[in-house]
Design an enzyme around this catalytic site. Structure first.
Site, PDB file in Angstrom:
ATOM      1  N   SER A 185      20.421  69.915  26.926  1.00 25.02           N
ATOM      2  CA  SER A 185      21.531  69.058  26.660  1.00 25.02           C
ATOM      3  C   SER A 185      20.695  68.074  26.798  1.00 25.02           C
ATOM      4  CB  SER A 185      22.612  68.728  28.267  1.00 25.02           C
ATOM      5  OG  SER A 185      23.507  67.347  27.851  1.00 25.02           O
ATOM      6  N   LYS A 215      29.041  75.247  19.327  1.00 23.42           N
ATOM      7  CA  LYS A 215      29.618  75.267  20.612  1.00 23.42           C
ATOM      8  C   LYS A 215      31.033  74.670  20.677  1.00 23.42           C
ATOM      9  CE  LYS A 215      28.405  74.962  25.747  1.00 23.42           C
ATOM     10  NZ  LYS A 215      28.836  73.796  25.766  1.00 23.42           N
ATOM     11  N   ARG A 227      31.293  83.518  36.459  1.00 28.11           N
ATOM     12  CA  ARG A 227      30.971  84.125  37.782  1.00 28.11           C
ATOM     13  C   ARG A 227      30.303  84.927  38.492  1.00 28.11           C
ATOM     14  NH1 ARG A 227      31.861  79.610  35.739  1.00 28.11           N
ATOM     15  NH2 ARG A 227      33.345  77.557  36.495  1.00 28.11           N
ATOM     16  N   GLN A 270      21.008  71.574  22.950  1.00 33.39           N
ATOM     17  CA  GLN A 270      22.184  71.262  22.422  1.00 33.39           C
ATOM     18  C   GLN A 270      22.093  69.276  21.941  1.00 33.39           C
ATOM     19  OE1 GLN A 270      24.160  68.712  25.260  1.00 33.39           O
ATOM     20  NE2 GLN A 270      25.734  68.720  23.119  1.00 33.39           N
ATOM     21  N   ARG A 284      39.967  63.264  33.606  1.00 32.21           N
ATOM     22  CA  ARG A 284      39.494  63.582  34.153  1.00 32.21           C
ATOM     23  C   ARG A 284      39.651  63.154  35.455  1.00 32.21           C
ATOM     24  NH1 ARG A 284      33.515  65.754  31.615  1.00 32.21           N
ATOM     25  NH2 ARG A 284      33.705  66.628  29.937  1.00 32.21           N
ATOM     26  N   HIS A 304      34.336  74.701  27.124  1.00 28.43           N
ATOM     27  CA  HIS A 304      33.473  73.869  28.134  1.00 28.43           C
ATOM     28  C   HIS A 304      34.378  73.352  29.367  1.00 28.43           C
ATOM     29  CE1 HIS A 304      31.584  69.765  27.097  1.00 28.43           C
ATOM     30  NE2 HIS A 304      31.424  69.607  27.935  1.00 28.43           N
ATOM     31  N   TYR A 324      32.476  65.421  39.930  1.00 27.80           N
ATOM     32  CA  TYR A 324      32.134  65.768  38.381  1.00 27.80           C
ATOM     33  C   TYR A 324      31.382  66.718  37.562  1.00 27.80           C
ATOM     34  CZ  TYR A 324      29.198  64.560  33.904  1.00 27.80           C
ATOM     35  OH  TYR A 324      28.806  64.796  32.485  1.00 27.80           O
ATOM     36  N   SER A 335      34.085  78.326  23.472  1.00 26.72           N
ATOM     37  CA  SER A 335      34.041  77.859  24.820  1.00 26.72           C
ATOM     38  C   SER A 335      35.132  76.930  24.549  1.00 26.72           C
ATOM     39  CB  SER A 335      32.816  77.004  24.414  1.00 26.72           C
ATOM     40  OG  SER A 335      32.583  76.379  26.134  1.00 26.72           O
ATOM     41  N   THR A 363      27.303  71.103  19.741  1.00 25.21           N
ATOM     42  CA  THR A 363      29.033  70.737  20.767  1.00 25.21           C
ATOM     43  C   THR A 363      29.628  70.051  19.371  1.00 25.21           C
ATOM     44  OG1 THR A 363      27.598  71.141  22.771  1.00 25.21           O
ATOM     45  CG2 THR A 363      29.377  70.412  23.082  1.00 25.21           C
ATOM     46  N   TYR A 374      24.884  66.375  21.276  1.00 24.03           N
ATOM     47  CA  TYR A 374      25.508  65.751  20.824  1.00 24.03           C
ATOM     48  C   TYR A 374      25.281  64.876  19.478  1.00 24.03           C
ATOM     49  CZ  TYR A 374      28.737  66.740  25.084  1.00 24.03           C
ATOM     50  OH  TYR A 374      29.235  66.894  26.074  1.00 24.03           O
TER      51      TYR A 374
END
Ligand SMILES: Cc1cc2nc3c(=O)[nH]c(=O)nc-3n(C[C@H](O)[C@H](O)[C@H](O)COP(=O)(O)O)c2cc1C
Ligand SMILES: CCCCC(=O)C(=O)O
Length: 389
Positions: free
Chosen positions: A128, A260, A319, A150, A187, A284, A46, A282, A178, A152
Site C-alpha cells: 500500500s 482497483k 475468506r 498500490q 466509517r 474496498h 479500523y 472490488s 486505487t 493512492y
C-alpha cells in the site's frame, strides 16, 4: 510436479502426533473474533470496520455464500496445478495479498513481516501507498520475490512521480491504482472511537520519508508531526481526477497497470479504452460506499464487458478456499486477500500470515479437486448455482 497445497492438511495431522496443534484456527472466518479479543479496540475497529451501516461488507459475504458449487465426479484430479498467468506473470496460485495500509497497528514488524510471508509462499505482495514501512525497506526483505505497488493517486504530482520512481527502483512490477478512495468514507466504528491510525501516532512512512512529500513541509516531520499528518490527509488522494488523467500514469510507468475498485461494466470498458492492463473488481471490502453492490455480484458483468481485453481480478469478502473457487467460476483470473492476512499478522506476525496463505490455498486446492478440477483453467460458470434462499 506442481506444489500440492493440500499437503498442509497432513502436515498438520502429523505434527499432531507430537501433541502440536496449529497456533491459529484453520477456519479463517474465526480470525476476526480472535483479533477482537487480543488487539486494542482502535486497531481492530479500523481493520474490521467498514462504511456506514456495514451492509456492503455483509453483502460481500452473502453474495459469495449464496453461490453454491456443484461438484463433478470421476475426473482424475490426482495431479493438480494451481498456477495461473496474470499480467504476464506466472503465479503459483490465483492469489495475491491485497494492499492494506498502516499494518504497524497490527504488528510491530508490519509490512516487512507480511511481505516476507508472501515471498516465502511465492504469493505476490501488493504494498500500500499508505504503508507504515517505506517502499525501500519492504523491497529489501523480499529478495527477488514478486511485488506490486498500490498507488493512492496524490493531488501532488511530484509525490506521485516520486512514488512511481521509488517503486520502480524497488523492483515493484505491477502498478495497482486505487480509484474508490478519492475521499475517506463515513466509517462509524472509527468515528465513534475518534480513532484514525494516521492521526494517532502511526506514521505512513512512505510519505514521511519521501523527498517530494517532505519538500512541502515547513519543518522536519519529527519537529512538527501534526503538520506532516495533515499534509498527508490533504494530499493522499485527489477527488478531482478523471479518466483522461490516466494518460499520466501510462506515460510514467513501464509495467502493467491495474485499476482497483471497478464495479460498473462501463468503467471497466473505460479502463480498457485508456490502455490499462487489468481491473480489480472490488468495493474496498465494504469500506467505501455503504449500500453498494456486492463485489461478487458485480464480477460477472465486468467479465462480460472486458474479460477478453483485461485481466479481471477480484477482492472483497474472500475468506475461504471455496470463495477463491467461486470468484474464479464467476470469471476472475485471481483474487486478492485482504483482512484475513491482516488478522494473521496481528495474531502471529509473519508465521500468522503464512498460516493464512497456506490454509486458504490448501482449502482451495481441496475444493478444486473435490469439485472435479485439476487446476483453475477448467473452472467456470457451470460449476455454480445460485441458492434460491
Ligand atoms: C485495514 C485496511 C486497510 C486497507 N488499506 C488499503 C490501501 O491502503 N489501499 C487499497 O487500495 N486498499 C486498501 N484496503 C482494501 C483492500 O485492499 C481490499 O480491497 C479489501 O480488504 C478487500 O476486502 P476484504 O478484506 O473484506 O476481503 C484496506 C483494507 C483494510 C481492511
Ligand atoms: C487513507 C486511507 C487509506 C487506507 C485505506 O484504504 C482503508 O482504510 O481502507
Amino acid at each position: 510436479m506442481a506444489r500440492h497445497w493440500a499437503d498442509f492438511q497432513y502436515e498438520i495431522y502429523l505434527n499432531g502426533m507430537t501433541g502440536a496443534v496449529p497456533r491459529l484456527p484453520t477456519d479463517l472466518t474465526r480470525l476476526e473474533e480472535l483479533t477482537e479479543q487480543r488487539l486494542g479496540p482502535g486497531p481492530v475497529g479500523y481493520v474490521a470496520g467498514s462504511a456506514g451501516d456495514g451492509s456492503t461488507a455483509r453483502a460481500n459475504r452473502a453474495a459469495l455464500e449464496r453461490r453454491r458449487i456443484v461438484p463433478r465426479m470421476l475426473r482424475d484430479v490426482q495431479e493438480r496445478d494451481l498456477s495461473v498467468e496474470v499480467l504476464g506473470r506466472a503465479l503459483p496460485a490465483p492469489l495475491a495479498l491485497a494492499p492494506v495500509g498502516v499494518l504497524s497497528i497490527m504488528h510491530p514488524e508490519a509490512e516487512s513481516a507480511a511481505a516476507r510471508a508472501a515471498a516465502a509462499q511465492g504469493v505476490p505482495f501488493i504494498l500500500s501507498s499508505a504503508s507504515s514501512t517505506p517502499i525501500e525497506r519492504v523491497a529489501e526483505v523480499m529478495g527477488d520475490a514478486e511485488r506490486w505497488f498500490q498507488l493512492y493517486w496524490s493531488k501532488d504530482l511530484e509525490v506521485t512521480r516520486s512514488f512511481l520512481g521509488r517503486a520502480k527502483s524497488g523492483g515493484f512490477s505491477v502498478l495497482v491504482v486505487t480509484l474508490d478512495t478519492p475521499l475517506l468514507a463515513w466509517r462509524p466504528r472509527d468515528l465513534d472511537q475518534a480513532y484514525l491510525p494516521f492521526l494517532h501516532g502511526v506514521g505512513t512512512a512512505n510519505y514521511f520519508t519521501d523527498p517530494a512529500f517532505r519538500a512541502g513541509l515547513a519543518k522536519p516531520v519529527h519537529e512538527d508531526p501534526n503538520a506532516a499528518v495533515m499534509r498527508f490527509v490533504g494530499l493522499f488522494a485527489d477527488p478531482g481526477k478523471t479518466w483522461p488523467d490516466l494518460a499520466f500514469l501510462r506515460e510514467n510507468w513501464d509495467g502493467p497497470i491495474v485499476l482497483k475498485g471497478v464495479l460498473h461494466p462501463d468503467d471497466a470498458r473505460l479502463a480498457a479504452d485508456a490502455g490499462m492492463d487489468g481491473v480489480v473488481v472490488s468495493n474496498h471490502g465494504g469500506r467505501q460506499v455503504a449500500g453498494s453492490i456486492a463485489a461478487a455480484d458485480a464480477l460477472p458483468g465486468v467479465v462480460r464487458a472486458v474479460g477478453d481485453r483485461l485481466a479481471v481480478l477480484f477482492d472483497s469478502g474472500v475468506r475461504t478456499g471455496a470463495d477463491v473457487f467461486k470468484a474464479l467460476a464467476l470469471g476472475a483470473r485471481a483474487v486478492l486477500l485482504g483482512r484475513p492476512y491482516a488478522y494473521g499478522l496481528g495474531l502471529d506476525g509473519q508465521a500468522g500470515v503464512e498460516h493464512v496463505i497456506r490454509c486458504l490455498l490448501a482449502e482451495f486446492d481441496l475444493t478444486l479437486a473435490l469439485s472435479g478440477h485439476a487446476g483453475p483453467a477448467t473452472v467456470g460458470p457451470a460449476d455454480l448455482v445460485e441458492d434460491p434462499a
